[in-house]
Write a protein that holds these residues in place. Structure first.
Motif, PDB file in Angstrom:
ATOM      1  N   GLY A 191       0.835  -1.199   0.000  1.00 21.35           N
ATOM      2  CA  GLY A 191       0.000   0.000   0.000  1.00 21.35           C
ATOM      3  C   GLY A 191       0.863   1.240   0.000  1.00 21.35           C
ATOM      4  O   GLY A 191       2.098   1.162  -0.056  1.00 21.35           O
ATOM      5  N   VAL A 192       0.207   2.399   0.070  1.00 16.21           N
ATOM      6  CA  VAL A 192       0.914   3.688   0.101  1.00 16.21           C
ATOM      7  C   VAL A 192       0.257   4.576   1.147  1.00 16.21           C
ATOM      8  O   VAL A 192      -0.960   4.751   1.149  1.00 16.21           O
ATOM      9  N   ASP A 193       1.074   5.140   2.032  1.00 18.61           N
ATOM     10  CA  ASP A 193       0.570   6.006   3.102  1.00 18.61           C
ATOM     11  C   ASP A 193       1.024   7.454   2.968  1.00 18.61           C
ATOM     12  O   ASP A 193       0.325   8.361   3.415  1.00 18.61           O
ATOM     13  N   VAL A 194       2.191   7.668   2.404  1.00 13.98           N
ATOM     14  CA  VAL A 194       2.751   9.015   2.298  1.00 13.98           C
ATOM     15  C   VAL A 194       3.365   9.167   0.906  1.00 13.98           C
ATOM     16  O   VAL A 194       4.065   8.265   0.424  1.00 13.98           O
ATOM     17  N   VAL A 195       3.100  10.290   0.263  1.00 16.39           N
ATOM     18  CA  VAL A 195       3.701  10.601  -1.031  1.00 16.39           C
ATOM     19  C   VAL A 195       4.369  11.963  -0.930  1.00 16.39           C
ATOM     20  O   VAL A 195       3.741  12.947  -0.510  1.00 16.39           O
ATOM     21  N   ILE A 196       5.644  12.022  -1.303  1.00 11.89           N
ATOM     22  CA  ILE A 196       6.406  13.264  -1.248  1.00 11.89           C
ATOM     23  C   ILE A 196       6.870  13.613  -2.645  1.00 11.89           C
ATOM     24  O   ILE A 196       7.604  12.863  -3.293  1.00 11.89           O
ATOM     25  N   ASN A 197       6.441  14.767  -3.129  1.00 15.61           N
ATOM     26  CA  ASN A 197       6.802  15.271  -4.457  1.00 15.61           C
ATOM     27  C   ASN A 197       8.078  16.105  -4.369  1.00 15.61           C
ATOM     28  O   ASN A 197       8.032  17.335  -4.386  1.00 15.61           O
ATOM     29  N   ALA A 198       9.231  15.455  -4.281  1.00 18.50           N
ATOM     30  CA  ALA A 198      10.489  16.189  -4.135  1.00 18.50           C
ATOM     31  C   ALA A 198      11.214  16.404  -5.452  1.00 18.50           C
ATOM     32  O   ALA A 198      12.182  17.167  -5.503  1.00 18.50           O
ATOM     33  N   ALA A 199      10.782  15.777  -6.534  1.00 20.81           N
ATOM     34  CA  ALA A 199      11.438  15.955  -7.829  1.00 20.81           C
ATOM     35  C   ALA A 199      11.174  17.359  -8.359  1.00 20.81           C
ATOM     36  O   ALA A 199      10.098  17.922  -8.159  1.00 20.81           O
ATOM     37  N   GLY A 200      12.154  17.910  -9.045  1.00 16.56           N
ATOM     38  CA  GLY A 200      11.964  19.241  -9.607  1.00 16.56           C
ATOM     39  C   GLY A 200      13.065  19.601 -10.581  1.00 16.56           C
ATOM     40  O   GLY A 200      14.118  18.955 -10.632  1.00 16.56           O
ATOM     41  N   ARG A 201      12.800  20.649 -11.333  1.00 12.48           N
ATOM     42  CA  ARG A 201      13.774  21.167 -12.299  1.00 12.48           C
ATOM     43  C   ARG A 201      13.835  22.679 -12.131  1.00 12.48           C
ATOM     44  O   ARG A 201      12.803  23.332 -11.941  1.00 12.48           O
ATOM     45  N   MET A 202      15.061  23.238 -12.192  1.00 12.32           N
ATOM     46  CA  MET A 202      15.230  24.680 -12.040  1.00 12.32           C
ATOM     47  C   MET A 202      16.171  25.195 -13.121  1.00 12.32           C
ATOM     48  O   MET A 202      17.357  24.895 -13.128  1.00 12.32           O
ATOM     49  N   ASP A 203      15.612  25.953 -14.062  1.00 12.98           N
ATOM     50  CA  ASP A 203      16.382  26.625 -15.098  1.00 12.98           C
ATOM     51  C   ASP A 203      16.186  28.123 -14.912  1.00 12.98           C
ATOM     52  O   ASP A 203      15.049  28.591 -14.778  1.00 12.98           O
ATOM     53  N   LEU A 204      17.272  28.874 -14.899  1.00  9.27           N
ATOM     54  CA  LEU A 204      17.216  30.293 -14.559  1.00  9.27           C
ATOM     55  C   LEU A 204      17.654  31.165 -15.729  1.00  9.27           C
ATOM     56  O   LEU A 204      18.649  30.877 -16.392  1.00  9.27           O
ATOM     57  N   ALA A 205      16.911  32.243 -15.944  1.00 11.45           N
ATOM     58  CA  ALA A 205      17.268  33.258 -16.937  1.00 11.45           C
ATOM     59  C   ALA A 205      16.272  34.398 -16.808  1.00 11.45           C
ATOM     60  O   ALA A 205      15.143  34.194 -16.330  1.00 11.45           O
ATOM     61  N   PRO A 206      16.644  35.623 -17.198  1.00 11.37           N
ATOM     62  CA  PRO A 206      15.651  36.705 -17.226  1.00 11.37           C
ATOM     63  C   PRO A 206      14.478  36.320 -18.112  1.00 11.37           C
ATOM     64  O   PRO A 206      14.640  35.652 -19.134  1.00 11.37           O
ATOM     65  N   LEU A 207      13.289  36.734 -17.721  1.00 14.41           N
ATOM     66  CA  LEU A 207      12.089  36.356 -18.460  1.00 14.41           C
ATOM     67  C   LEU A 207      12.189  36.733 -19.929  1.00 14.41           C
ATOM     68  O   LEU A 207      11.793  35.965 -20.818  1.00 14.41           O
ATOM     69  N   ALA A 208      12.737  37.910 -20.222  1.00 17.27           N
ATOM     70  CA  ALA A 208      12.809  38.379 -21.604  1.00 17.27           C
ATOM     71  C   ALA A 208      13.658  37.469 -22.482  1.00 17.27           C
ATOM     72  O   ALA A 208      13.462  37.421 -23.709  1.00 17.27           O
ATOM     73  N   ASP A 209      14.578  36.739 -21.867  1.00 13.59           N
ATOM     74  CA  ASP A 209      15.490  35.884 -22.626  1.00 13.59           C
ATOM     75  C   ASP A 209      15.191  34.399 -22.484  1.00 13.59           C
ATOM     76  O   ASP A 209      15.913  33.563 -23.028  1.00 13.59           O
ATOM     77  N   PHE A 210      14.128  34.060 -21.757  1.00 10.48           N
ATOM     78  CA  PHE A 210      13.904  32.652 -21.407  1.00 10.48           C
ATOM     79  C   PHE A 210      13.477  31.847 -22.626  1.00 10.48           C
ATOM     80  O   PHE A 210      12.560  32.225 -23.357  1.00 10.48           O
ATOM     81  N   ASP A 211      14.137  30.725 -22.829  1.00 12.72           N
ATOM     82  CA  ASP A 211      13.836  29.849 -23.953  1.00 12.72           C
ATOM     83  C   ASP A 211      12.490  29.151 -23.731  1.00 12.72           C
ATOM     84  O   ASP A 211      12.241  28.566 -22.676  1.00 12.72           O
ATOM     85  N   LEU A 212      11.623  29.188 -24.731  1.00 15.76           N
ATOM     86  CA  LEU A 212      10.274  28.656 -24.560  1.00 15.76           C
ATOM     87  C   LEU A 212      10.256  27.136 -24.432  1.00 15.76           C
ATOM     88  O   LEU A 212       9.408  26.580 -23.717  1.00 15.76           O
ATOM     89  N   ALA A 213      11.169  26.460 -25.089  1.00 14.28           N
ATOM     90  CA  ALA A 213      11.234  25.007 -24.941  1.00 14.28           C
ATOM     91  C   ALA A 213      11.630  24.630 -23.514  1.00 14.28           C
ATOM     92  O   ALA A 213      11.102  23.674 -22.934  1.00 14.28           O
ATOM     93  N   GLY A 224      -5.553   8.144   6.720  1.00 13.44           N
ATOM     94  CA  GLY A 224      -4.470   8.462   7.637  1.00 13.44           C
ATOM     95  C   GLY A 224      -3.184   8.823   6.920  1.00 13.44           C
ATOM     96  O   GLY A 224      -2.141   8.988   7.556  1.00 13.44           O
ATOM     97  N   GLY A 225      -3.269   9.000   5.611  1.00  9.35           N
ATOM     98  CA  GLY A 225      -2.085   9.268   4.815  1.00  9.35           C
ATOM     99  C   GLY A 225      -1.742  10.745   4.712  1.00  9.35           C
ATOM    100  O   GLY A 225      -2.416  11.611   5.284  1.00  9.35           O
ATOM    101  N   ALA A 226      -0.689  11.017   3.956  1.00  8.92           N
ATOM    102  CA  ALA A 226      -0.224  12.399   3.792  1.00  8.92           C
ATOM    103  C   ALA A 226       0.356  12.573   2.397  1.00  8.92           C
ATOM    104  O   ALA A 226       1.094  11.717   1.902  1.00  8.92           O
ATOM    105  N   LEU A 227       0.011  13.692   1.775  1.00 11.33           N
ATOM    106  CA  LEU A 227       0.618  14.124   0.521  1.00 11.33           C
ATOM    107  C   LEU A 227       1.412  15.387   0.814  1.00 11.33           C
ATOM    108  O   LEU A 227       0.862  16.362   1.348  1.00 11.33           O
ATOM    109  N   ILE A 228       2.691  15.376   0.482  1.00 13.98           N
ATOM    110  CA  ILE A 228       3.572  16.505   0.766  1.00 13.98           C
ATOM    111  C   ILE A 228       4.206  16.962  -0.541  1.00 13.98           C
ATOM    112  O   ILE A 228       5.024  16.253  -1.136  1.00 13.98           O
ATOM    113  N   ASN A 229       3.791  18.130  -1.006  1.00 14.34           N
ATOM    114  CA  ASN A 229       4.340  18.707  -2.229  1.00 14.34           C
ATOM    115  C   ASN A 229       5.504  19.636  -1.908  1.00 14.34           C
ATOM    116  O   ASN A 229       5.707  20.008  -0.749  1.00 14.34           O
TER     117      ASN A 229
END
Length: 242
Positions: A80-102, A129-134
């Motif tokens: 079964g599943v009692d707790v789900v933690i969404n720890a995966a992520g991606r971070m790409d940084l740039a000024p909005l005016a220059d940000f690549d759309l892809a 009794g479970g928990a979802l943690i984003n």
């Protein structure tokens, strides 16, 4: 609650996710270590948690078929599943005016769609009794230049989290988000010079960067019995920077 608690941790092979895997295993959880592609690091995370306590399952968190298989693997191995933690992520940084759309599309796919798909499956499978943690980020409030896309995806995660907490009324499931501040992981450190790192480390009153273990401690609280009265919240684990 069942005596055997089971957690799925996305992005569990590195950084904050890996610290969460180690902490939850120490807390007595059986842990499913989700990873995107680095099998070697995922195997190392399983070894740290203990081979009897954890398994590694590869899945693209934005792919609903892969995520369905991830949850099925957790249920088949641990019941079964009692707790789900969404720890995966991606971070790409740039000024909005220059940000690549892809790159914009890919960051939205991982951070927002990925959290959505994982959350959707979590709500279908979590036991009472479970928990979802984003995972959000304190940059939503800090508004650092170049972080517009990352902050936008995390702001969306916060909004979704608060709605989900109300949609699971009656099921004894908590839904919260953790919003770390600057934390010493490769995701944060890569691409920054030492002067920038030192400046960011001095921002919190505690005058240091967060460590992955600091964030894992917060997740442990929310996943465990002492955190059951915290629901529909965004916890800003950032040393007091905002």
């Amino acid at each position: 609650m069942t005596s055997q608690r089971v957690a799925i941790v996305t992005g569990g092979s590195r950084g904050i996710g890996r610290a969460i895997v180690k902490r939850l295993a120490a807390d007595g959880f059986k842990v499913v270590v989700n990873y995107a592609g680095n099998q070697r690091e995922a195997a190392a995370a399983v070894e740290e948690a203990g081979a009897d306590n954890a398994i590694a399952v590869q899945a693209d968190i934005a792919d609903e078929t892969a995520v369905k298989a991830l949850f099925e693997a957790a249920i088949e191995r641990f019941g079964g599943v009692d707790v789900v933690i969404n720890a995966a992520g991606r971070m790409d940084l740039a000024p909005l005016a220059d940000f690549d759309l892809a790159t914009l599309d890919e960051q939205v796919r991982v951070n927002l769609r990925g959290t959505f798909v994982i959350s959707q499956n979590a709500l279908r499978h979590l036991r009472d009794g479970g928990a979802l943690i984003n995972f959000s980020s304190s940059v939503v409030g800090l508004a650092f230049p170049t972080y517009s896309v990352y902050a936008a995806t995390k702001g969306a995660v916060e909004a979704m989290t608060l709605v989900l907490a109300r949609e699971v009324r009656g099921r004894d499931i908590t839904v919260n988000a953790v919003a770390p501040g600057p934390t010493a992981t490769s995701l944060f450190l890569d691409g920054k010079d030492q002067e920038t790192i030192d400046r960011l480390a001095q921002q919190p009153p505690l005058q240091r960067l967060g460590q992955p273990e600091d964030i894992a401690n917060v997740v442990s609280f929310l996943a465990g019995p002492d955190g059951r009265w915290v629901n529909g919240q965004v916890l800003r684990a950032n040393g007091g920077v905002i």
